[in-house]
Each structure stands twice: as C-alpha cells, then as structure tokens.
Motif scaffolding. Structure first.
Motif, PDB file in Angstrom:
ATOM      1  N   VAL A   2      -3.924  10.085   9.973  1.00  0.00           N
ATOM      2  CA  VAL A   2      -3.635   9.475   8.677  1.00  0.00           C
ATOM      3  C   VAL A   2      -2.136   9.581   8.443  1.00  0.00           C
ATOM      4  O   VAL A   2      -1.606  10.683   8.275  1.00  0.00           O
ATOM      5  CB  VAL A   2      -4.394  10.173   7.530  1.00  0.00           C
ATOM      6  CG1 VAL A   2      -4.029   9.538   6.196  1.00  0.00           C
ATOM      7  CG2 VAL A   2      -5.893  10.105   7.770  1.00  0.00           C
TER       8      VAL A   2
ATOM      9  N   LYS B  48       2.463   9.049   3.358  1.00  0.00           N
ATOM     10  CA  LYS B  48       2.809   7.948   2.457  1.00  0.00           C
ATOM     11  C   LYS B  48       3.729   8.453   1.353  1.00  0.00           C
ATOM     12  O   LYS B  48       3.745   9.633   1.028  1.00  0.00           O
ATOM     13  CB  LYS B  48       1.539   7.334   1.854  1.00  0.00           C
ATOM     14  CG  LYS B  48       0.562   6.794   2.889  1.00  0.00           C
ATOM     15  CD  LYS B  48      -0.704   6.275   2.237  1.00  0.00           C
ATOM     16  CE  LYS B  48      -1.703   5.785   3.274  1.00  0.00           C
ATOM     17  NZ  LYS B  48      -2.233   6.874   4.094  1.00  0.00           N
TER      18      LYS B  48
ATOM     19  N   ARG C 191      -8.740   2.991   8.306  1.00  0.00           N
ATOM     20  CA  ARG C 191     -10.148   3.352   8.172  1.00  0.00           C
ATOM     21  C   ARG C 191     -10.944   2.257   7.470  1.00  0.00           C
ATOM     22  O   ARG C 191     -12.121   2.043   7.775  1.00  0.00           O
ATOM     23  CB  ARG C 191     -10.281   4.666   7.416  1.00  0.00           C
ATOM     24  CG  ARG C 191      -9.696   5.869   8.152  1.00  0.00           C
ATOM     25  CD  ARG C 191      -9.633   7.097   7.262  1.00  0.00           C
ATOM     26  NE  ARG C 191      -8.748   6.890   6.110  1.00  0.00           N
ATOM     27  CZ  ARG C 191      -8.492   7.802   5.184  1.00  0.00           C
ATOM     28  NH1 ARG C 191      -9.070   8.996   5.267  1.00  0.00           N
ATOM     29  NH2 ARG C 191      -7.686   7.549   4.178  1.00  0.00           N
ATOM     30  N   SER C 192     -10.306   1.551   6.514  1.00  0.00           N
ATOM     31  CA  SER C 192     -11.017   0.487   5.801  1.00  0.00           C
ATOM     32  C   SER C 192     -11.320  -0.681   6.726  1.00  0.00           C
ATOM     33  O   SER C 192     -12.329  -1.374   6.557  1.00  0.00           O
ATOM     34  CB  SER C 192     -10.192   0.011   4.598  1.00  0.00           C
ATOM     35  OG  SER C 192      -8.999  -0.629   5.029  1.00  0.00           O
TER      36      SER C 192
ATOM     37  N   VAL D 143      -2.832  -1.882  11.495  1.00  0.00           N
ATOM     38  CA  VAL D 143      -2.432  -0.966  10.425  1.00  0.00           C
ATOM     39  C   VAL D 143      -0.949  -1.159  10.135  1.00  0.00           C
ATOM     40  O   VAL D 143      -0.114  -1.052  11.033  1.00  0.00           O
ATOM     41  CB  VAL D 143      -2.715   0.496  10.815  1.00  0.00           C
ATOM     42  CG1 VAL D 143      -2.258   1.441   9.710  1.00  0.00           C
ATOM     43  CG2 VAL D 143      -4.200   0.695  11.087  1.00  0.00           C
TER      44      VAL D 143
ATOM     45  N   ASP E 282       2.033  -1.823   6.454  1.00  0.00           N
ATOM     46  CA  ASP E 282       2.265  -2.273   5.092  1.00  0.00           C
ATOM     47  C   ASP E 282       3.443  -3.234   5.115  1.00  0.00           C
ATOM     48  O   ASP E 282       4.122  -3.390   6.132  1.00  0.00           O
ATOM     49  CB  ASP E 282       2.480  -1.100   4.121  1.00  0.00           C
ATOM     50  CG  ASP E 282       3.751  -0.322   4.391  1.00  0.00           C
ATOM     51  OD1 ASP E 282       4.818  -0.950   4.521  1.00  0.00           O
ATOM     52  OD2 ASP E 282       3.684   0.920   4.458  1.00  0.00           O
TER      53      ASP E 282
ATOM     54  N   LYS F 209       1.277   3.410  -2.835  1.00  0.00           N
ATOM     55  CA  LYS F 209       1.919   4.115  -1.731  1.00  0.00           C
ATOM     56  C   LYS F 209       2.333   3.125  -0.642  1.00  0.00           C
ATOM     57  O   LYS F 209       1.742   2.066  -0.479  1.00  0.00           O
ATOM     58  CB  LYS F 209       0.959   5.137  -1.114  1.00  0.00           C
ATOM     59  CG  LYS F 209       0.374   6.157  -2.086  1.00  0.00           C
ATOM     60  CD  LYS F 209       1.363   7.232  -2.451  1.00  0.00           C
ATOM     61  CE  LYS F 209       0.691   8.305  -3.319  1.00  0.00           C
ATOM     62  NZ  LYS F 209       1.645   9.387  -3.666  1.00  0.00           N
TER      63      LYS F 209
ATOM     64  N   ASP G  19      -3.652  -3.610   6.998  1.00  0.00           N
ATOM     65  CA  ASP G  19      -3.906  -2.730   5.859  1.00  0.00           C
ATOM     66  C   ASP G  19      -3.234  -1.398   6.115  1.00  0.00           C
ATOM     67  O   ASP G  19      -3.134  -0.959   7.262  1.00  0.00           O
ATOM     68  CB  ASP G  19      -5.409  -2.533   5.645  1.00  0.00           C
ATOM     69  CG  ASP G  19      -5.729  -2.074   4.229  1.00  0.00           C
ATOM     70  OD1 ASP G  19      -5.498  -0.878   3.925  1.00  0.00           O
ATOM     71  OD2 ASP G  19      -6.200  -2.893   3.434  1.00  0.00           O
ATOM     72  N   ILE G  20      -2.783  -0.769   5.056  1.00  0.00           N
ATOM     73  CA  ILE G  20      -2.130   0.527   5.194  1.00  0.00           C
ATOM     74  C   ILE G  20      -3.123   1.601   5.649  1.00  0.00           C
ATOM     75  O   ILE G  20      -2.733   2.596   6.257  1.00  0.00           O
ATOM     76  CB  ILE G  20      -1.462   0.937   3.855  1.00  0.00           C
ATOM     77  CG1 ILE G  20      -0.537   2.140   4.067  1.00  0.00           C
ATOM     78  CG2 ILE G  20      -2.510   1.225   2.788  1.00  0.00           C
ATOM     79  CD1 ILE G  20       0.283   2.479   2.838  1.00  0.00           C
ATOM     80  N   ASP G  21      -4.411   1.378   5.358  1.00  0.00           N
ATOM     81  CA  ASP G  21      -5.451   2.332   5.730  1.00  0.00           C
ATOM     82  C   ASP G  21      -6.329   1.735   6.825  1.00  0.00           C
ATOM     83  O   ASP G  21      -7.183   0.878   6.547  1.00  0.00           O
ATOM     84  CB  ASP G  21      -6.291   2.687   4.498  1.00  0.00           C
ATOM     85  CG  ASP G  21      -7.267   3.831   4.760  1.00  0.00           C
ATOM     86  OD1 ASP G  21      -7.422   4.231   5.929  1.00  0.00           O
ATOM     87  OD2 ASP G  21      -7.867   4.321   3.783  1.00  0.00           O
TER      88      ASP G  21
END
Length: 449
Positions: free
Chosen positions: A325, A328, A239-240, A268, A270, A298, A235-237
């Motif tokens: 973080v 993007k 944190r999720s 992490v 994309d 993004k 996942d690009i994030d």
C-alpha cells in the motif's frame, strides 16, 4: 420534418444534453423547436425518419420519438390541424394495421373517455385492422395536464399532441447494468443510469479510446464499452481494481457483460503521478472524482520526503508485493479539479470531451464555481439535486490549438495554487458539508472565495 420526443420524467437537466450529444455522435442535423424541463415532450426538426430512429437508438432518457402530426390546446383545434397538415400522409397507412394509444401525463382518463377520444379520430381513412399487439403503425395522443390535475379534478389538459411512432430509446439498459445485478461493486460505484448518460454525453462510440482516472470498480469504462469505445482506467488504490479476483474484480465486471474485448487496461496511479506519456490520444475522459468527505483527499507521496525517507526506501523494495500500500499525502480539492482539466488539455484529441462529476452546495453563496481552462470549452452542465447539495456533470470540449487563448494559457501556468494544511483547508466542499451547509459564523468567507 418535425418529430416529438417523449422523455422519461427524470434527470430533467440531462435530457436535452443527451439528445444533443447523440446528434453529434450520429452526425445528425438537429434543431430543437421547443423544450422545457417542466415537460417530458420535446419538439425537434430532423432531416428524415431514419435520422429520428438513429437519434434514439442509444438514448437512456428518451422513451420514444414520433412523427409530429399536430399540437393544440383543445381537441377541436387538434383535429383541424391534423386534417389540414397531414392529409397527404394518410394514403401511406390506408391498408396498414394500426392502433391509437393515449398517454395522459399528470392526468387520468377513464376507459370510456379514452375510447371516445380515440373514436374522434375516425375521420382518418385507415382500412387496416386494429391490432393492439405489434401493429404495423402506432399512433399516440399525448395529453399534458397541470400538476395535481387528478385531485383538483381539472376538466381538460393544458396541451395535446398527436403523432406516429417511429422509434424507441434504450431505457431498458438501466436494468441490464443495474448495480444490484453486478458481480463486483463498492460504495462509490456509479449508478448505471448516470454512468450510461455520462458515456453518451461524452460521445463514447466505436473506435474511440476512453479513460477514467478514478476507475474504482469500472462503472464508467463499462458504460463506454457498451457503446463501442475502448475503456481504460487507473486508480490510486489497486485493491479496488483487483477486488478478490475472478468475477469479483473490475475485469470480472467486463466479462459479466461480454465486454472483455473492449477493456484496454487498468493500472495504479493518480493524476499527479501518472505513467501516461503526454500525448493527444484520448477521445474522452469520464470520471467521478472523490469528494474527500469521509476522509481527506490523498495523492501518492509523503508529506515530507526527507523526514519519511525510511518509508520511501521501504517502498522501493516492496512495491511489487501484492499487499503493498503506497504512502499518501493530503491533496487539495481545488487542485484536483485543476489537475483534471490540465490532464484533459494534455491528453484529449481535438473536440474530445471531458465529463466529470463535481459536488456543490445548493446555496448560491456557498456554491463551488465551475472550473475553467483556456484549452477547454464548456459544453454543458447538468445537475442532480439532493437536499442541501447537488452534484453536477460538467462536460468540456478540447479546443484545437488554433482556437486556444495563448495569453490566458500562459497566465494559468504562472498562477500559483494556494495550498492549506488540514483536510478542511484543502477541501471547501468538505468544510461546508460538515457545517450542514450553513454560513460560517462571524465570517464573510464562502466556498467560492
């Protein structure tokens, strides 16, 4: 042998797709004799009763499957067919305990009328006890009535089926994996029924590797793991994925269901910045890409690397920090669709499947066309309709290299992706969503252009 499948009356365009996929998973020769999205009954031909049970043992939308004893438009005709076509089977059930049910789809019967209809089958030479709870054999009279038959007080059903129960689906899994009972979810976590269906249609099974490039809280890898596949994701994030740690994390979700041994790993990334080496190693890719409605899509990176050099250098120093973080930049919706297909063509084994969700307007003039790729063959498109828009589960099969159109593949590689600058330019679905799915005034442009 002919068998009657009784589906749940939901997600109609998914029902046949799931059954056909499960036939592939189980290696079963399936022939669909009759089916309509308007009816929950499907008549099929299968090689054996064992095959019928295997076909449904992981089905989400099929409730039961029955040995087909007859179909008719009237009871008199049905009784003639049952006597003529099934008398050679009766001796097998002569001493067995049994019961006969009535399932009136879109209709209603009084208790007295139900008993009378059941008693009309008294010619069946069954000497066993009638047991309502867990009998040896269970028979069902299925009635299919016209829509609104009860308020219209219609006297008779459109069609009547009769069959012997041989197997059940596993619809109870929807409750087992219900998001309301899950320890860690987000606003974009996929509904358990749809996640399990996606896993089935994508052919998740033991010994296979499945990957979700938009993994979020892990709904798809969890569904694939339930059916025995090893689940991976990115996942690009980050944190999720990490959540709050422990039970409030993607890993915690796997542990909640006792599936931690089938969690490969998550990272992490994309699609345009993946650390995965191009290799045909994945048996399946399942995902629900972001639609970019709440905010523009993004990808990792900077709009202008030279102008944002300071951000790049800071990232090189602090990327290991848990609170880091990454920067993007805007991403095109159509480019994302193309990137998903390109990634699948690079990573899927022969006949491996890609199943991903994609939104579109219901208006044909604003509909987003289903993307294509020379290396991927379309298997099925299933649609979940809302008010003015729908989302489709699109499933492809990776063609063996010998079946790929080489010239079409070369043309695709040479084609340039047209890019815009604003979120609306980059995302045609977002544009029509905020326009209320109304045509643009004073312009002949539409989503598909």
């Amino acid at each position: 042998m002919e068998y009657l499948i009784r589906f749940s009356q939901s997600l109609e365009t998914f029902r046949l797709a799931e059954i056909q996929a499960l036939a592939v998973v189980e290696g079963i020769d399936l022939e669909v004799i009759s089916y309509s999205d308007e009816s929950p009954f499907c008549l099929v031909r299968l090689p054996s009763e064992e095959a019928a049970k295997a076909l449904l043992r992981r089905s989400i939308l099929a409730q039961t499957i029955h040995e087909h004893w007859g179909t008719a438009e009237t009871y008199d005709e049905l009784h003639r067919i049952v006597k003529r076509e099934t008398s050679h089977l009766w001796a097998q059930y002569k001493q067995a305990s049994f019961k006969i049910n009535i399932d009136a789809y879109q209709g209603s019967r009084s208790s007295e009328r139900k008993l009378a209809l059941i008693n009309d089958f008294a010619y069946l030479p069954f000497d066993g006890l009638v047991i309502l709870s867990s009998p040896d054999q269970e028979f069902t009279i299925f009635e299919q009535w016209e829509f609104d038959a009860v308020p219209r007080n219609l006297p008779d059903p459109l069609r009547i089926y009769f069959g012997r129960l041989v197997g059940h689906g596993v619809r109870e899994l929807v409750k087992t994996y219900d998001l309301k009972k899950r320890g860690y979810i987000s606003t974009t976590s996929m509904d358990s029924e749809l996640a399990l269906l996606t896993a089935n249609i994508a052919l998740a099974a033991p010994g296979k590797i499945f990957y979700d490039p938009f993994v979020g809280t892990g709904s798809f890898p969890i569904a694939c793991a339930h059916f025995g596949a090893m689940g991976w994701g990115s996942d690009i994030d980050g944190r999720s994925v990490r959540g709050q740690g422990g039970a409030k994390s993607l890993e915690g979700n796997f542990k909640q269901y006792g599936l931690e041994r089938l969690l490969g790993d998550v990272f992490v990334s994309d699609l345009t910045n993946s650390p995965m080496r191009k290799a045909r190693i994945l048996d399946g890719i399942v995902c629900d890409p972001p639609y970019g409605v709440r905010e523009g899509l993004k990808v990792l990176g900077c709009r202008d690397p030279e102008k944002d050099a300071q951000i790049v250098e800071k990232g090189k120093r602090t990327y290991r920090n848990p609170s880091f973080v990454p920067p993007k930049k805007p991403y095109s919706f159509t480019a994302m669709l193309d990137d998903i297909l390109n990634f699948a063509s690079d990573m899927l084994v022969d006949h491996g499947r890609l199943s991903f969700w994609m939104p579109t307007a219901n208006d044909e003039e604003q509909e987003i066309p289903v993307p294509t790729h020379p290396c991927l063959s379309m298997v099925v498109v299933c649609t979940q309709a809302f008010n003015k828009w729908s989302r489709r589960l699109i499933t492809y099969r990776r063609l063996p290299d010998a079946e790929v159109d080489v010239s079409a593949l070369e043309q695709r590689k040479q084609a340039e992706q047209v890019q815009g600058r604003t979120a609306d330019d980059l995302n045609p679905f977002r544009r029509v969503y905020f326009r209320g799915f109304k045509p643009e005034q004073g312009s002949g442009d539409n989503v598909a252009s």
